[in-house]
Enzyme design. Structure first.
Site, PDB file in Angstrom:
ATOM      1  N   TYR A   1      37.001  31.655  35.814  1.00 17.24           N
ATOM      2  CA  TYR A   1      36.239  32.660  36.671  1.00 17.24           C
ATOM      3  C   TYR A   1      35.264  33.494  35.639  1.00 17.24           C
ATOM      4  CZ  TYR A   1      35.632  37.327  38.507  1.00 17.24           C
ATOM      5  OH  TYR A   1      35.068  38.580  38.860  1.00 17.24           O
TER       6      TYR A   1
ATOM      7  N   ASP B   1      27.904  30.254  55.716  1.00 17.89           N
ATOM      8  CA  ASP B   1      28.396  30.187  54.177  1.00 17.89           C
ATOM      9  C   ASP B   1      27.198  29.432  53.402  1.00 17.89           C
ATOM     10  OD1 ASP B   1      31.359  28.941  53.383  1.00 17.89           O
ATOM     11  OD2 ASP B   1      29.836  28.464  52.027  1.00 17.89           O
TER      12      ASP B   1
HETATM   13  N1  UFG Z   1      49.213  44.276  36.071  1.00 19.10           N
HETATM   14  C1  UFG Z   1      50.513  44.506  36.019  1.00 19.10           C
HETATM   15  N2  UFG Z   1      51.256  44.139  37.237  1.00 19.10           N
HETATM   16  C2  UFG Z   1      50.793  43.532  38.238  1.00 19.10           C
HETATM   17  C3  UFG Z   1      49.332  43.618  38.256  1.00 19.10           C
HETATM   18  C4  UFG Z   1      48.502  43.964  37.158  1.00 19.10           C
HETATM   19  O1  UFG Z   1      51.187  44.879  35.136  1.00 19.10           O
HETATM   20  O2  UFG Z   1      51.386  43.325  39.270  1.00 19.10           O
HETATM   21  C5  UFG Z   1      48.357  44.657  34.917  1.00 19.10           C
HETATM   22  C6  UFG Z   1      47.589  43.838  34.455  1.00 19.10           C
HETATM   23  O3  UFG Z   1      48.364  42.822  33.360  1.00 19.10           O
HETATM   24  C7  UFG Z   1      46.262  44.208  34.000  1.00 19.10           C
HETATM   25  C8  UFG Z   1      46.152  45.558  34.589  1.00 19.10           C
HETATM   26  O4  UFG Z   1      47.436  45.706  35.287  1.00 19.10           O
HETATM   27  O5  UFG Z   1      46.549  44.787  32.408  1.00 19.10           O
HETATM   28  C9  UFG Z   1      45.020  45.417  35.642  1.00 19.10           C
HETATM   29  O6  UFG Z   1      45.264  43.960  36.281  1.00 19.10           O
HETATM   30  P1  UFG Z   1      44.261  43.835  37.619  1.00 19.10           P
HETATM   31  O7  UFG Z   1      44.815  42.645  38.101  1.00 19.10           O
HETATM   32  O8  UFG Z   1      44.381  44.966  38.394  1.00 19.10           O
HETATM   33  O9  UFG Z   1      42.832  43.668  37.079  1.00 19.10           O
HETATM   34  P2  UFG Z   1      42.496  42.596  35.761  1.00 19.10           P
HETATM   35  O10 UFG Z   1      42.111  43.782  34.574  1.00 19.10           O
HETATM   36  O11 UFG Z   1      43.152  41.651  35.646  1.00 19.10           O
HETATM   37  O12 UFG Z   1      41.104  42.212  36.466  1.00 19.10           O
HETATM   38  C10 UFG Z   1      39.915  42.946  36.462  1.00 19.10           C
HETATM   39  C11 UFG Z   1      38.838  42.327  37.616  1.00 19.10           C
HETATM   40  C12 UFG Z   1      38.670  41.001  37.341  1.00 19.10           C
HETATM   41  C13 UFG Z   1      37.970  40.831  35.853  1.00 19.10           C
HETATM   42  C14 UFG Z   1      38.975  41.157  35.193  1.00 19.10           C
HETATM   43  C15 UFG Z   1      38.238  41.269  33.652  1.00 19.10           C
HETATM   44  O13 UFG Z   1      39.953  42.463  38.979  1.00 19.10           O
HETATM   45  O14 UFG Z   1      37.886  40.312  38.383  1.00 19.10           O
HETATM   46  O15 UFG Z   1      39.278  42.902  35.476  1.00 19.10           O
HETATM   47  O16 UFG Z   1      38.921  40.755  32.760  1.00 19.10           O
HETATM   48  F1  UFG Z   1      37.984  39.602  35.820  1.00 19.10           F
END
Ligand code: UFG
Length: 327
Positions: free
Chosen positions: A140, A50
């Site tokens: 984050y 770690d």
């Molecule tokens: N989404 C849904 N349903 C779900 C999961 C996600 O509609 O069950 C949507 C989210 O609202 C978002 C898109 O799908 O609009 C993508 O979501 P993700 O969770 O796959 O990814 P994020 O865009 O939230 O996150 C990514 C990275 C993070 C980073 C972020 C930057 O995984 O590490 O982009 O904002 F911080």
């Protein structure tokens, strides 16, 4: 070349380890296996430990000299970071500082850091280039931006040269289907949609249809995990040849809405995917699309998988492979 890959048993790190092995590098992986998987380390030596443990870090750096350190290990769930900021600042900032201090102590001068689009916050303009203001909206994103700033100070004071790579939405899987996404719990859109296709889940919930986008769902820039690896490889070459600290946004530059992504998954899988319309998820910007022209120009980086169907196909092959879901 000797490379230390911290977090090399995780999703992106494990793809990088395989990539480095294919390039003939000698790879040492350091991972605490809190979310990574031992069997995802396909080459090199795995040291389980770690970053909190500075004596362990001393042993790692005393035993071997490294040309470059890559750091993929971090806590990555935006929602969790809001309710557990202490965990995120400790894991992502304090522990990273332990690693950087060990590098300074043992005179390792090249560092590649996994940063994120979350450092920008709600976009003021799109596509997002490197000069876009940094206003992270959650612990984050703030933790990653803090490390980027620490790295500027470490360059000035100690000459530690770093490249920060800001991933947009990492996606897809190893085209040879040896590796893929294995988060627990899974929160990312593509694996969740594919689990709805394979029957592991009943449906996918769309988080909001009232965004200011063409179909009302959020737009994201999905970038293949192997394209991220090739950018890291070019970043190593740049550190070696130019010896300068740099920051790059990494994405395809194409935005796809959640609805478009579900439609591509339906096409690729041939499955009828059940959709539930849900509320917006807190902290989701409407659209995140990268301007990656700096990486293209300065690193010579060209993403190979700029077609969303190819990205989804690799993720689907992985999802369909039973062994991807054990251990
Ligand atoms: N989404 C849904 N349903 C779900 C999961 C996600 O509609 O069950 C949507 C989210 O609202 C978002 C898109 O799908 O609009 C993508 O979501 P993700 O969770 O796959 O990814 P994020 O865009 O939230 O996150 C990514 C990275 C993070 C980073 C972020 C930057 O995984 O590490 O982009 O904002 F911080």
């Amino acid at each position: 070349m000797n490379v230390l890959v911290v977090g090399g048993a995780g999703y992106i790190g494990s793809h990088m380890v395989k990539y480095l092995g294919n390039q003939g590098c000698s790879v040492t992986v350091l991972d605490n296996l809190s979310s990574g998987h031992r069997d995802a380390v396909l080459c090199g030596e795995l040291l389980v430990g770690d970053l909190a443990d500075c004596d362990f870090l001393d042993q790692v750096f005393e035993k071997q000299s490294f040309d470059v350190v890559m750091h993929f290990a971090s806590s990555i769930m935006v929602g969790e970071s809001v309710v557990k900021p202490s965990l995120y600042y400790r894991n992502n900032v304090t522990h990273t500082q332990n690693l950087l201090d060990a590098m300074v102590k043992y005179d390792v001068q090249h560092f590649i850091f996994s940063s994120t689009a979350a450092i920008f916050g709600e976009p003021e303009y799109t596509p997002i280039d490197e000069l876009h203001p940094k206003c992270p909206m959650n612990p984050y994103g703030r933790s990653k931006w803090m490390v980027e700033q620490i790295l500027e100070d470490y360059d000035r004071a100690y000459g530690l040269k770093s490249i920060c790579l800001r991933y947009f939405n990492a996606a897809g899987a190893d085209p040879e289907c040896e590796l893929g996404e294995r988060h627990d719990p899974e929160t990312h859109l593509i694996p969740l949609v594919l689990q709805a296709a394979s029957g592991k889940r009943d449906a996918i919930t769309v988080f909001g249809r009232d965004y200011d986008t063409e179909d009302g769902t959020c737009i994201r820039d999905y970038i293949h995990v192997n394209d991220l690896c090739s950018a890291h490889w070019l970043a190593i070459q740049s550190l070696k040849s130019r010896g300068e600290s740099q920051r790059f946004n990494l994405g395809n530059g194409n935005g796809f809405s959640v609805q478009q992504l579900i439609d591509v998954c339906r096409e690729v899988t041939g499955k009828d995917i059940q959709v539930i319309d849900g509320e917006r998820r807190e902290g989701d910007p409407a659209a995140l699309v990268a301007d990656a022209s700096r990486a293209q120009l300065e690193l010579g980086w060209t993403p190979k998988f700029d077609d969303l169907s190819a990205i989804v196909s690799h993720a689907w092959a992985w999802e369909s492979k039973d062994c991807g879901h054990v251990g």
